[in-house]
Scaffold this motif. Structure first.
Motif, PDB file in Angstrom:
ATOM      1  N   LEU A   1     -14.251   8.537   2.494  1.00 46.26           N
ATOM      2  CA  LEU A   1     -13.810   8.904   3.839  1.00 46.26           C
ATOM      3  C   LEU A   1     -13.066   7.773   4.521  1.00 46.26           C
ATOM      4  O   LEU A   1     -12.125   8.010   5.284  1.00 46.26           O
ATOM      5  N   SER A   2     -13.464   6.530   4.227  1.00 52.81           N
ATOM      6  CA  SER A   2     -12.691   5.462   4.858  1.00 52.81           C
ATOM      7  C   SER A   2     -11.322   5.354   4.190  1.00 52.81           C
ATOM      8  O   SER A   2     -10.321   5.063   4.855  1.00 52.81           O
ATOM      9  N   ALA A   3     -11.262   5.655   2.893  1.00 51.63           N
ATOM     10  CA  ALA A   3      -9.957   5.703   2.244  1.00 51.63           C
ATOM     11  C   ALA A   3      -9.104   6.801   2.861  1.00 51.63           C
ATOM     12  O   ALA A   3      -7.905   6.609   3.109  1.00 51.63           O
ATOM     13  N   ALA A   4      -9.740   7.932   3.140  1.00 55.86           N
ATOM     14  CA  ALA A   4      -8.990   9.039   3.738  1.00 55.86           C
ATOM     15  C   ALA A   4      -8.471   8.660   5.114  1.00 55.86           C
ATOM     16  O   ALA A   4      -7.327   8.958   5.472  1.00 55.86           O
ATOM     17  N   ALA A   5      -9.303   7.970   5.891  1.00 59.07           N
ATOM     18  CA  ALA A   5      -8.868   7.553   7.228  1.00 59.07           C
ATOM     19  C   ALA A   5      -7.727   6.554   7.123  1.00 59.07           C
ATOM     20  O   ALA A   5      -6.731   6.640   7.854  1.00 59.07           O
ATOM     21  N   ALA A   6      -7.856   5.616   6.182  1.00 59.83           N
ATOM     22  CA  ALA A   6      -6.805   4.610   6.007  1.00 59.83           C
ATOM     23  C   ALA A   6      -5.506   5.279   5.575  1.00 59.83           C
ATOM     24  O   ALA A   6      -4.414   4.960   6.073  1.00 59.83           O
ATOM     25  N   LEU A   7      -5.637   6.236   4.664  1.00 61.90           N
ATOM     26  CA  LEU A   7      -4.457   6.942   4.178  1.00 61.90           C
ATOM     27  C   LEU A   7      -3.777   7.688   5.317  1.00 61.90           C
ATOM     28  O   LEU A   7      -2.538   7.711   5.416  1.00 61.90           O
ATOM     29  N   THR A   8      -4.577   8.280   6.177  1.00 68.12           N
ATOM     30  CA  THR A   8      -4.012   8.994   7.330  1.00 68.12           C
ATOM     31  C   THR A   8      -3.191   8.039   8.201  1.00 68.12           C
ATOM     32  O   THR A   8      -2.041   8.328   8.550  1.00 68.12           O
TER      33      THR A   8
ATOM     34  N   ALA B   1       1.366   9.722  -0.139  1.00 66.61           N
ATOM     35  CA  ALA B   1       0.716   8.465  -0.519  1.00 66.61           C
ATOM     36  C   ALA B   1      -0.566   8.796  -1.235  1.00 66.61           C
ATOM     37  O   ALA B   1      -1.117   9.898  -1.090  1.00 66.61           O
ATOM     38  N   GLU B   2      -1.016   7.873  -2.038  1.00 68.04           N
ATOM     39  CA  GLU B   2      -2.340   8.069  -2.617  1.00 68.04           C
ATOM     40  C   GLU B   2      -3.043   6.735  -2.712  1.00 68.04           C
ATOM     41  O   GLU B   2      -2.420   5.672  -2.667  1.00 68.04           O
ATOM     42  N   GLN B   3      -4.349   6.828  -2.789  1.00 70.02           N
ATOM     43  CA  GLN B   3      -5.127   5.602  -2.785  1.00 70.02           C
ATOM     44  C   GLN B   3      -6.282   5.768  -3.755  1.00 70.02           C
ATOM     45  O   GLN B   3      -7.104   6.683  -3.592  1.00 70.02           O
ATOM     46  N   PRO B   4      -6.336   4.918  -4.771  1.00 74.20           N
ATOM     47  CA  PRO B   4      -7.470   5.010  -5.692  1.00 74.20           C
ATOM     48  C   PRO B   4      -8.739   4.582  -4.967  1.00 74.20           C
ATOM     49  O   PRO B   4      -8.688   3.746  -4.057  1.00 74.20           O
ATOM     50  N   ILE B   5      -9.836   5.150  -5.341  1.00 71.50           N
ATOM     51  CA  ILE B   5     -11.104   4.700  -4.769  1.00 71.50           C
ATOM     52  C   ILE B   5     -12.010   4.227  -5.898  1.00 71.50           C
ATOM     53  O   ILE B   5     -12.046   4.816  -6.977  1.00 71.50           O
TER      54      ILE B   5
END
Lengths: 394, 394
Positions: free
Chosen positions: B123-130, B110-114
């Motif tokens: 880091l919150s994107a990373a946590a959400a992605l996890t 998965a990936e998430q643009p920031i």
DNA sequence: CCCATTTCGTTGACTAGATGAAGAAAATCG
DNA sequence: CGATTTTCTTCATCTAGTCAACGAAATGGG
């Protein structure tokens, strides 16, 4: 020449004993307890490993020396007289060598100019020098551990062969074979800068760090690497070629035929070139250049100083690359050219600070070591001791 | 998020068991005899080490498979389902991640643009992605070994902190702390290129060599080093800074504020700069540049191709320095920019051959790996497995 | 069909290096 | 002189490794 007794290997080939020996050799007399701490062992383990080393007289212990409360320590030290070792450096124009004892103390030194650089000339000079040196230490002849040779250029230590040396004009020259045949001794060969690395690691500025580079300045620029506690040789033993780092596509021609190598920008010839470009024609050797730059105030002095500053700046840029790439703890500047550090040092440091990342530069001390003197040959002797003791000891 | 069970460490912390696990993981199913040969042990030693690994179900064995004469082998393979691992890469513009099993097979990506690069955002994107990734592998939540994160920039892996990242604009950002707090999982952080080094070492072109560099091309130039069989981190974990090797004192300004860095000469911006200097103004992204250079014959195409050739030549000079200095067995070119290797590759190789010593260049293979794809994040997952198994395994 | 051969894997006796706990040795301090 | 402190050694024990012999499970030839 006497046959070489090499009784060490079987006795101390075990890793731990080799480390004990090397630690005692390099960090001086130590008690068993101190030794254990330094090696991350428990004292009883040290006690258990010692008997063969003491019995065979590689190590000795002092009488008890009291220090305040408690049972006094008995300090261990290497028996310097167990063997002697010959170390030498083959460079363009001369072969220089030393005899050392097992603690790498220099017992005698000698050098011999060579008329040309042909392998036969150099190697017979090396053999003659070995004989001569061993005669100066008369009672030593039957205790020779081996001969270590540092050769400037690419060396394959396993084969004892110099693959290629621009400075000497050598291609695929067997060094160990002829020299072992001529002297009857065990011969160890390595790159000359690597011998300096070992010497600095054991006795010099590399003592307290486990990742550093030795960069030699002079006619050429050499480099040896100690990474993560051991000599880094690369895939085929020719790592450390810093002199031909391409630093300036518009730079002057280098002796290697390329343009803008560090060596062309920061070797001795670069200094002379800058000075000649400044209109001074009677400055033909690096000694002239140093004298000029340190001499009386004059237009010529200004030109000479500017030349060294230019060279220092180029060197600093090269060191910045090294520092950024390998994140070293220390860079040691050595070689004949290091005597002029007052002339190129400030510019070098400035360029280094400007081009290295501040974190990397902060972690990396620059140490200038202008008194290399015997250190090359002494390092070559260390190489022999190191090999005899076991390469594991770094 | 579930608390992370990390039962591995105590069981397999012993060096040899870790090596067994890693060898089985990376070189596939192996019989005990083959394993012994590969590790330089005798078969009985392997037998003796196995019970805990089998009992705890980290390794499993197949049924006997006959192959000609003799008793059939039972092949050992890792139990992929013992744990899952999350790996991710934090780069400018997006966070991308994968979930893998214990054999580092990708189970989900998965990936998430920031929107911006602020640490909190990333880091919150990373946590959400996890969380998102772990939901895609539903039965996995109670088997998570940990989270590995690759961050572009200087990372202190021990502290889990990004010291400095030019690309992200970060200075001293704690990555492991917040992410561990948010996810309740063990977090391992490292430089993003180092994650690639581990992945290449385990599954890629670095499998059969023990000294190589991974050089990434793209907006920046990154470099990770595997020297003498283990990841080389440098004194403070920031080794591998090749992008700011000063290659041309008259070169263009680099984003770091210096002049003529490799990155300024061979990064994406250098390509665009060359094209704009050639008079083409509507080429603003690297994708445009690639399309132009691969497009129909035209004056613009010629300009674009020349731009890639220029960049390739600069890169080749940088690689020559790397190759000369470290005498590597292999250099792996990766990163987003590697897809354009048809455009810059020939000029790169030519410059490399011209500037590297022939011996060093002969010993050093160049491998271009344009399909990095998940490899960054997968490498980050490997990092976690590697840490759990014991860093000794290289 | 059975036994020799071959290859794989295990078992058990043994060794080498390291540890930890307990104690001996040799000094000082009060 | 005895208590304390520090150094060093002794001894039982642990772990990882080897070697040699043996057991297991297949093929292939008589």
């Amino acid at each position: 020449m006497s046959p070489a007794p090499i009784p060490f290997s079987d006795l101390v080939s075990e890793q731990t004993r080799a480390e004990i020996f090397a630690t005692v050799l390099t960090v001086g007399p130590l008690s068993r307890t101190q030794l254990a701490q330094r090696l991350g062992l428990v004292p009883s383990s040290v006690t258990r490993m010692l008997p063969p080393l003491l019995e065979h007289d590689y190590l000795r212990e002092t009488d008890a020396v009291p220090q305040g409360r408690g049972r006094p320590q008995k300090l261990l030290h290497v028996n310097p007289d167990k063997h002697v070792v010959v170390g030498m450096k083959i460079g363009p124009g001369q072969v220089s060598g030393v005899v050392t004892d097992m603690a790498a103390n220099v017992l005698a030194r000698a050098e011999q100019p060579i008329a040309d650089c042909r392998p036969e000339t150099a190697l017979s000079a090396a053999a003659a020098l070995t004989s001569g040196l061993l005669e100066e230490a008369p009672q030593a002849a039957d205790r020779v551990l081996g001969v270590g040779v540092g050769v400037s250029g690419h060396v394959d230590p396993a084969a004892g062969v110099c693959r290629y040396s621009a400075l000497l004009g050598w291609t695929k020259v067997d060094v160990a074979g002829p020299l072992a045949a001529a002297t009857g001794l065990m011969v160890t060969v390595n790159n000359d800068v690597n011998t300096l690395v070992v010497a600095e690691r054991w006795f010099g500025a590399g003592r307290d760090v486990d990742s550093f580079a030795v960069v030699t300045v002079g006619p050429g620029i050499g480099c040896g690497l100690q990474l993560g506690g051991s000599l880094y040789a690369g895939t085929s033993g020719m790592a450390g070629e810093l002199g031909h780092l391409p630093l300036d596509p518009a730079g002057p021609m280098c002796s290697c035929g390329r343009r803008g190598c560090l060596e062309a920008l920061a070797g001795d010839r670069a200094v002379l070139r800058h000075i000649q470009d400044g209109g001074i024609t009677d400055c033909t050797t690096i000694a002239d250049a140093i004298a000029l730059a340190r001499g009386e105030h004059s237009a010529a002095r200004t030109v000479a100083r500017a030349a060294f500053a230019e060279v220092g700046a180029a060197l600093g840029r090269g060191l910045a690359g090294l520092c950024n790439l390998l994140n070293l703890q220390k860079i040691i500047i050595a070689g004949e050219g290091a005597v002029a550090h007052d002339l190129f040092g400030p510019a070098m440091q400035q360029a280094l600070d400007a081009h290295a990342f501040s974190d990397a530069a902060r972690d990396c001390q620059i140490h200038i070591d202008p008194v290399t003197h015997d250190l090359w040959a002494r390092g070559a002797a260390c190489l022999v001791i190191r090999e005899a003791v076991g390469a594991a000891i770094s």
